[in-house]
Write an enzyme that holds these catalytic residues in place. Sequence first.
Site: not given
Length: 910
Positions: A175, A233, A262, A268, A296
Amino acid sequence: MFMKKVFALLTCAAVTSAMAVSASRVGPVSTYGELVANGGKLSGSCPDYKDKAVQVKGMSLFWSSGNTYSTDFYSEKGINRLVDDMGIEVVRFALGAADEKFNSSGRSYTTGGEGFQKALLKSVVNAAIDKDIYVIIDWHIESSDGFTSDAVKFFEYAAQEYGQYNNVIFEIWNEPTGSMDAVKQHADQVIPVIRKYSDNLILVGSPGWSSQPDNCANAGISDKNYGCTLHFYAATHRMGDGGYNKAAESAMGKGVPVFATEWGTVNANGDGQPDEGSSNQWVEWMAQKGVSWTNWNASAMNETSAAFANAVFENGFTYTNSGKYVKSKLGGATYKDCGLQNGSASEESGFSTGVANGATTSILDDMEDGDRYGYLGGAWAAVEDQENGGASSISNEKIEDDFGNTTYKVVYPVSGDTKNTSKYVAALKDVKIGKGSLSYGPYIKMFLTLLKEPEKDSPKAYADFSKCKTIKYKYKGASHNFAIETTDVTDYNYHRVNKDASEGWKEVEITTDMLKQETWGDDSRSKPIKMENATRLSWEIKGLEKVPDDMNQPKYPYLYVDDVKCDGLSFTAVSGGASETPKSSSSAAVGQSSSSVVAGSSSSAIAPISSSAIVPGSSATVTYKTVVDIDDVEDLDEVLKTTGTWYAYTDKEPGGKSTISNVYDQKLGGYVVAFPGTEDPTNGTKGFVGLKDVNWDQGTYTEAPFVALGLNTNADTSKGIDLSKCGAISYRYKGSAHTFKVQDGSVTDYAYHEYVLDDSQVWKTMVISLDDIAQPNWTNDPKDLNWAAIKKMAWEVVGYKGIVYQPTINYLYVDDLKCVENPKVGIKTVARVASGIKVGFKGDMLNVNFAKAGTARIQVFDMMGHVVESRIASVSAGANQFSLKNVANGNYVGRVMMNGAAKTARISIK
């Protein structure tokens, strides 16, 4: 056998530590082949999938630089359970590249953990190849700095080691938080080193924590087989709100595939409950667009994104809400082998039939001569944890080994096993794991000493073992840790690798760079293995700390080992012939049933009123003298003889829901804890105190659930009672395992002085030395217990954090509480006085508080009594710190002396 790529054949000779790995089943890799960028989608290299979109789904592991709740899953056992129990097709190795998230010096790749991370890599990738699933090797950083030079070095190693396998995918920056230009510069240096050894798929991140795959696709990355990653997320990034899906669709429209390496069901930040509505939209979108994904995360870390409630997975997982949801989206695919060769696997077959005396060999032992000695002369034996307070057992017969210690016979004849053509194997039989009163994981261990030594000497190192490059052995049975024990490791944290349980015979191949030390919390200080210091090989069946015994039992209650050899080693064999044939039923051959014996059990109660008892750690019955009779409960009330009171409490205040069935008396203002002797006639007295019908429920409490029996020693709770003339605390109990705690009012961080005791089905009298009642090592506030003013005592019945479980015995009865003279024969009891020295420990710092300034001596002893650290220092009054960073991990005794006063403390360096 043919390699899958021509260039791999030309380069594989340079891989000095490479090993052959092959699949044990037909899975997605055999079905699809290598994943290849094909326009805006991923396709396979198998003929049926060369032009079709292929979507694979699985899990990302948590940071590999995390603690054991993460790294326990970085194992053969962890990968096997993810495939067998969850149905994953791909796993992501999230390599902790830098020390960003954790106090992980010694574990992160760039902070001294290169060897540790490579060992984890080999365990995960080898297991993925064996299970025929894909594995993403991810350079896991959240940073504007890609640590490019380190990444180049790592990916060259990883590609050289595993680039010939269809299973492997490379993710070169997890990331990025900077610019896409920085990402491209990083990619331009990392990709060429991978391409020296592998044409496998490479995944590239993008700014905004890999939320901009369109920028990645537009960056001008020059490679024929790359894709861009998407991270999101569901509870924070809803479909269309932030344009994440549009950015991915834009990249795919430009001919660059997207892989969601992911994504989470929660917020998040890793918290909050799964948003199933938003997650469903994302999962459906990824299916429609052919976007492969890894969720994840596969760990038991303390965040709601974690898929598992605990790290207990010998026989399957316990899922969180997120884990249950993700599991429902996995599995169900059918696989068919397309016939492509993968890697360079080769297998040995058959079992050794023996090595002649004087022959040159690399076989350490195949047991075919029937004796307990290896071909180097060292002996086989086995040990268990009972001498240290554990309750683990095996049915192997006891022997006296070469060093004067009681151990167990290991070498047994084979019987009734049609798959093993050997005459003999090394065996652990009828294994039962029991934690007893251990403060660490219970164990049973079998080992082969490399060299024969004179009687009562410690094993010596076998220097030629430095030539050993690859260890091979065959096994059948329980999951175990294989370790090489070396003289430079003094804390038992030997370099090891976990091998998963196997119902049939399995041959393993272990390169020495797969061996690593355990993390032991968040402050591991792993060091490279020194093969020249090797003394013995060991196979350990080990349970987890703070786990119920029935959840700690191995899947198979036995372990058989055969044909132990070491490639690179060559020596002259010493073979003695079949000299140890079974003489009785206790020597039953492996494969036959034998009764198991649980040592340390008792079938009779101790007399209810007695002046003798068993001292912990001793089998002798000794006599003691009562100094203070705190209470015998003969008056059947909650008032002590010292005018204090008994009471009970639960975990309700911090959010727990644990209960007891004791009556709550409004007039008394608490639970009734005093019971007449008729409640349990085996007690033999008029009364006792206790907890009844204990039920654990963690509720919203973040720690382990508990209930407790307690007392205030004095009616005036601001005052305590003087126990300074005592040598020990004595009481009788029956029922649940518990932690006995003592308080003088000075501890502020809940790290009360304590002693742990095991379940007892009968009344048992314990005499616990005051010196054995100590604070746990995690304390931030080390205190000397003031025995002249003891205010409280407690008996806590503690459950298991993250594990839904009830106590084996759901009650605890206590009676005849006394302060007594020290019962150890030959030691004169003296009144305890303040030494003016207080000792505590945290991390690798010894914290000492002195009442006065002066000159002090600081010594550290190992558990054998050897001095490992000694220094003299000028100290000031008040707090002083002494670093023990040069002392290896392990358990020790620290002693501080000044002006004739001394203070000792047990310490544990982790």
